[in-house]
Design an enzyme around this catalytic site. Sequence first.
Site, PDB file in Angstrom:
ATOM      1  CB  SER A  53      -9.474  -1.183 -25.193  1.00 21.23           C
ATOM      2  OG  SER A  53     -10.218  -2.509 -24.085  1.00 21.23           O
ATOM      3  CG  ASP A 338     -13.425  -0.649 -17.243  1.00 23.30           C
ATOM      4  OD1 ASP A 338     -12.698  -1.908 -17.524  1.00 23.30           O
ATOM      5  OD2 ASP A 338     -13.669   0.163 -18.025  1.00 23.30           O
ATOM      6  CG  HIS A 341     -10.447  -1.453 -19.756  1.00 23.62           C
ATOM      7  ND1 HIS A 341     -11.507  -1.058 -19.684  1.00 23.62           N
ATOM      8  CD2 HIS A 341     -10.109  -2.654 -20.358  1.00 23.62           C
ATOM      9  CE1 HIS A 341     -11.756  -1.643 -21.207  1.00 23.62           C
ATOM     10  NE2 HIS A 341     -10.732  -2.128 -21.868  1.00 23.62           N
TER      11      HIS A 341
END
Length: 373
Positions: A53, A338, A341
């Site tokens: 991600s 977040d 990340h």
Amino acid sequence: MQMADLRFSWLWVALLVVLSGAVLSKGQDEGVVAPEAGGRREMVPAMFIFGDSLIDNGNNNNLASLAKANYYPYGIDFKAGPTGRFSNGYTMVDEIAELLGLPLIPAFSESSGDQMLHGVNYASAAAGILDITGRNFVGRIPFNQQIQNFENTLDQLTNNLGAVDAAQSLARCIYFVGMGSNDYLNNYLMPNYPTRNQYDGQQYADLLIQQYNGQLTKLYNLGARKFVLAGLGLMGCIPSILSQSTAGVCSEEVNKLVLPFNANIKTMINNLSTNLPGSKFVFIDIHNMIQDILSNARLYGFSVVNRGCCGIGRNRGQITCLPFQTPCANRDQYVFWDAFHPTEAVNILMGRKAFNGNQEVVYPINIQQLASL
């Protein structure tokens, strides 16, 4: 809140939301065979990207997956809006692509034909080196499957360019791999996985590198020669982990846990460079980069280092960024976007350090030097 509670809180919320979004597709009709793109000087023909991600740009959008970011406020600072990038804007590989003179690399799920000629991004949120990693999020594309997707791309490129031209071009391309974070966060550290009971930290790092070594060798056998491998950062300092401490301090246990993996990557790079003729490997020391950024935050313009810009709960890390949640206004001052990340500002900074930094952050040469070989 325990790691399992954090994960399943997020999953529960995600089940309530119908996620939709468009994936950025900026491929053009030039690339593997063209020296210029949109007036930019291309340092390499293309870049092929494998990872999770941290660099996914939409490959999970159409999967039956709970690991998605194709909804606002993800992409709030990105021209195309929410695309599946787990960031408010650029990822690290977006910045690297631009520095190499390439357009932004399209996601595999959205690329076809000429769009592939500048490269393809195969990264998938929740993916790991081990196939079993990330199963709590259901759909994801593990590294082994990403390599198979690359093989599919190769078949198409070979049909378009011919075997000889394709092989010569592929040897000059950059192959960026950023794997391993989920093998800890969404495997080893999860209570519903057996790995922590089966291996100590060093044994698990050895298991991962054994798999990783074989996977990179397969990429080499498919024609890859110029590899860029990203190590693991200070994972004990991300908001998700910080939120599990009432004092909101970094977990030294988690930070120490991933050190053997980073050490093993350096050893593996030295061995592969010796054993795979013509190969060149670069290691991006994300650990040192993040440590430097956190230690010298104000020098870099950051004022918030211990909580997410978007999220809920302690350190805004107990539940990650929800659909249509209002994020912080001063995003460029935050290190973390977040629960897991970095912000675009940090991604751009790390991309530039990887591109032209010294051996404290990129070893044994930087990406700019690798591209010129």
